[in-house]
Design a protein around this motif. Structure first.
Motif, short mmCIF file in Angstrom:
data_model
loop_
_atom_site.label_atom_id
_atom_site.label_comp_id
_atom_site.label_asym_id
_atom_site.label_seq_id
_atom_site.Cartn_x
_atom_site.Cartn_y
_atom_site.Cartn_z
N LEU A 1 -9.58 10.82 0.83
CA LEU A 1 -10.35 10.90 -0.26
C LEU A 1 -10.71 9.92 -1.16
O LEU A 1 -10.90 8.85 -0.93
N VAL A 2 -11.84 10.34 -1.86
CA VAL A 2 -12.54 10.44 -2.71
C VAL A 2 -12.06 10.36 -3.63
O VAL A 2 -12.18 10.89 -4.53
N LEU A 3 -11.43 9.10 -4.73
CA LEU A 3 -11.80 8.70 -6.08
C LEU A 3 -11.72 7.15 -6.73
O LEU A 3 -11.67 6.18 -6.14
N ARG A 4 -11.92 7.91 -7.63
CA ARG A 4 -13.05 6.85 -8.69
C ARG A 4 -14.10 6.69 -7.96
O ARG A 4 -14.39 4.97 -8.37
N GLY A 5 -14.61 6.98 -6.80
CA GLY A 5 -15.86 6.79 -6.25
C GLY A 5 -15.94 5.39 -5.60
O GLY A 5 -16.65 5.11 -4.71
N ARG A 6 -14.49 5.63 -4.78
CA ARG A 6 -14.07 4.77 -3.41
C ARG A 6 -13.23 5.85 -2.59
O ARG A 6 -11.99 6.03 -2.53
N PRO A 7 -13.27 5.35 -0.78
CA PRO A 7 -12.42 6.67 -0.47
C PRO A 7 -10.87 5.46 -0.04
O PRO A 7 -10.27 4.32 -0.60
N VAL A 8 -9.28 6.51 -0.58
CA VAL A 8 -8.85 5.92 -0.65
C VAL A 8 -7.50 7.20 0.07
O VAL A 8 -7.40 7.79 -0.03
N LEU A 9 -6.70 6.37 0.32
CA LEU A 9 -5.52 7.40 0.98
C LEU A 9 -4.13 7.36 -0.45
O LEU A 9 -3.80 6.50 -0.54
N ILE A 10 -3.44 8.65 0.12
CA ILE A 10 -2.77 8.67 -1.34
C ILE A 10 -1.73 8.07 -0.64
O ILE A 10 -0.77 7.73 0.90
N ASP A 11 -0.34 7.46 -1.67
CA ASP A 11 0.60 6.89 -1.25
C ASP A 11 1.74 8.00 -0.27
O ASP A 11 2.01 7.25 0.94
N ALA A 12 2.15 8.88 -0.77
CA ALA A 12 2.38 9.97 1.06
C ALA A 12 1.89 10.00 1.48
O ALA A 12 2.65 9.99 2.62
N ASP A 13 1.15 9.96 1.96
CA ASP A 13 0.19 10.15 3.11
C ASP A 13 0.29 9.06 4.24
O ASP A 13 0.56 9.47 5.29
N LEU A 14 0.05 7.70 3.18
CA LEU A 14 0.27 6.65 4.09
C LEU A 14 1.42 6.50 4.42
O LEU A 14 1.29 5.92 5.82
N ALA A 15 2.82 7.10 3.73
CA ALA A 15 3.95 6.82 4.31
C ALA A 15 4.12 7.38 5.78
O ALA A 15 4.62 7.10 6.49
N ARG A 16 3.69 8.71 5.38
CA ARG A 16 3.87 9.29 6.22
C ARG A 16 3.36 8.96 7.68
O ARG A 16 3.94 9.03 8.48
N LEU A 17 2.26 8.51 7.81
CA LEU A 17 1.30 7.69 8.22
C LEU A 17 2.19 6.62 9.15
O LEU A 17 2.26 6.16 10.19
N TYR A 18 2.73 5.86 8.66
CA TYR A 18 3.88 4.71 8.40
C TYR A 18 4.21 4.70 9.26
O TYR A 18 5.94 4.10 9.87
N GLY A 19 5.05 6.12 9.24
CA GLY A 19 6.65 6.33 9.35
C GLY A 19 7.56 5.86 8.51
O GLY A 19 8.94 6.06 9.06
N VAL A 20 7.57 5.34 7.16
CA VAL A 20 9.04 5.28 6.35
C VAL A 20 8.33 6.31 4.69
O VAL A 20 8.05 6.76 4.70
N PRO A 21 10.31 6.39 4.23
CA PRO A 21 9.10 7.62 2.85
C PRO A 21 8.74 6.87 1.89
O PRO A 21 8.00 5.52 2.00
N THR A 22 8.20 7.74 0.83
CA THR A 22 7.56 7.27 -0.57
C THR A 22 8.02 6.37 -0.74
O THR A 22 7.12 4.89 -1.65
N ARG A 23 9.50 6.37 -1.09
CA ARG A 23 10.01 4.99 -2.01
C ARG A 23 10.08 3.70 -1.18
O ARG A 23 9.14 2.77 -2.28
N ALA A 24 10.05 4.01 0.34
CA ALA A 24 9.49 2.48 0.74
C ALA A 24 8.87 2.01 1.07
O ALA A 24 8.33 0.53 0.77
N LEU A 25 8.14 2.23 1.08
CA LEU A 25 6.49 1.94 0.36
C LEU A 25 6.74 1.81 -0.57
O LEU A 25 5.67 0.55 -1.09
N ASN A 26 6.41 1.99 -2.17
CA ASN A 26 5.91 2.25 -3.26
C ASN A 26 7.18 0.42 -3.78
O ASN A 26 6.87 -0.34 -4.28
N GLN A 27 8.36 1.05 -3.28
CA GLN A 27 9.00 -0.72 -3.26
C GLN A 27 8.46 -1.65 -2.44
O GLN A 27 8.78 -2.83 -3.17
N ALA A 28 8.00 -1.69 -0.97
CA ALA A 28 7.57 -2.84 -0.47
C ALA A 28 5.77 -3.38 -1.09
O ALA A 28 6.20 -4.18 -1.63
N VAL A 29 5.24 -2.45 -1.95
CA VAL A 29 4.58 -2.83 -2.88
C VAL A 29 5.14 -3.65 -4.11
O VAL A 29 4.28 -4.14 -4.80
#
Length: 191
Positions: A32-60
């Protein structure tokens, strides 16, 4: 047990069912393009990486120093509502109290580095290719738009040149005025 035998312990990887894991084309990643930059939302990135969203956010959160503002930012309420409205696959975010994070290209790569997931390492290359493909498409669009602007400018010049030519030819295309007729009969001649 012999000295050469090794004890292999399986890694515990949480698998999240995903529609993205079997993707073959980087163009299908929902960037998606948000604030003029191409980005991935955390839920999509977590699905791509095969981890739950909460695990991704916790690692961040644990590695916050690795994610400056140009790598990761949190969406506002308005941006969250807009993303939910425009992206059908993110309807689950509607019920989430937390505001989602948006990862830029570099943030997505850094997220793969902080996650302890084999799939995350594999998918990071795939995601970078998706960002590159999007960048190439945008540059092609910019080139096409530039060329269209040049053509438009040329057409405007031709249009004005044709209009001038038409105005010059118009008197030549009109019928000449009728020559004065000689009157028949007697009349007074004024000289």
């Amino acid at each position: 047990m012999t000295a050469s035998a090794e004890v292999v312990r399986p890694q515990r990887i949480l698998r999240v069912p995903t529609a993205f894991s079997a993707m073959a084309d980087p163009a299908t990643i929902p960037i998606l393009v948000l604030r003029g930059r191409p980005v991935l939302i955390d839920a999509d990135l977590a699905r791509l990486y095969g981890v739950p969203t909460r695990a991704l956010n916790q690692a961040v959160r644990r590695n916050a120093t690795r994610f400056p503002e140009d790598f990761l930012f949190q969406l506002t309420e308005g941006e969250k509502a807009e993303v939910i409205t425009n992206c059908d696959h993110l309807q689950n975010l509607k019920f989430s109290k937390a505001l989602p994070h948006a990862f830029t290209e570099h943030g997505a790569l850094m997220a793969a580095n902080v996650l302890n997931s084999v799939e995350a390492v594999k998918m990071s290359v795939f995601i970078i290719r998706a960002f590159i493909k999007q960048r190439e498409a945008l540059s092609v669009n910019a080139t096409v738009l530039k060329r269209l602007a040049e053509i438009d400018k040329t057409l405007l010049l031709h249009d004005s040149a044709l209009r001038d030519l038409y105005e010059k030819l118009l008197p030549l295309l009109q019928l000449p005025p009728d020559p004065p007729r000689r009157r028949i009969g007697f009349g007074s001649q004024e000289s």
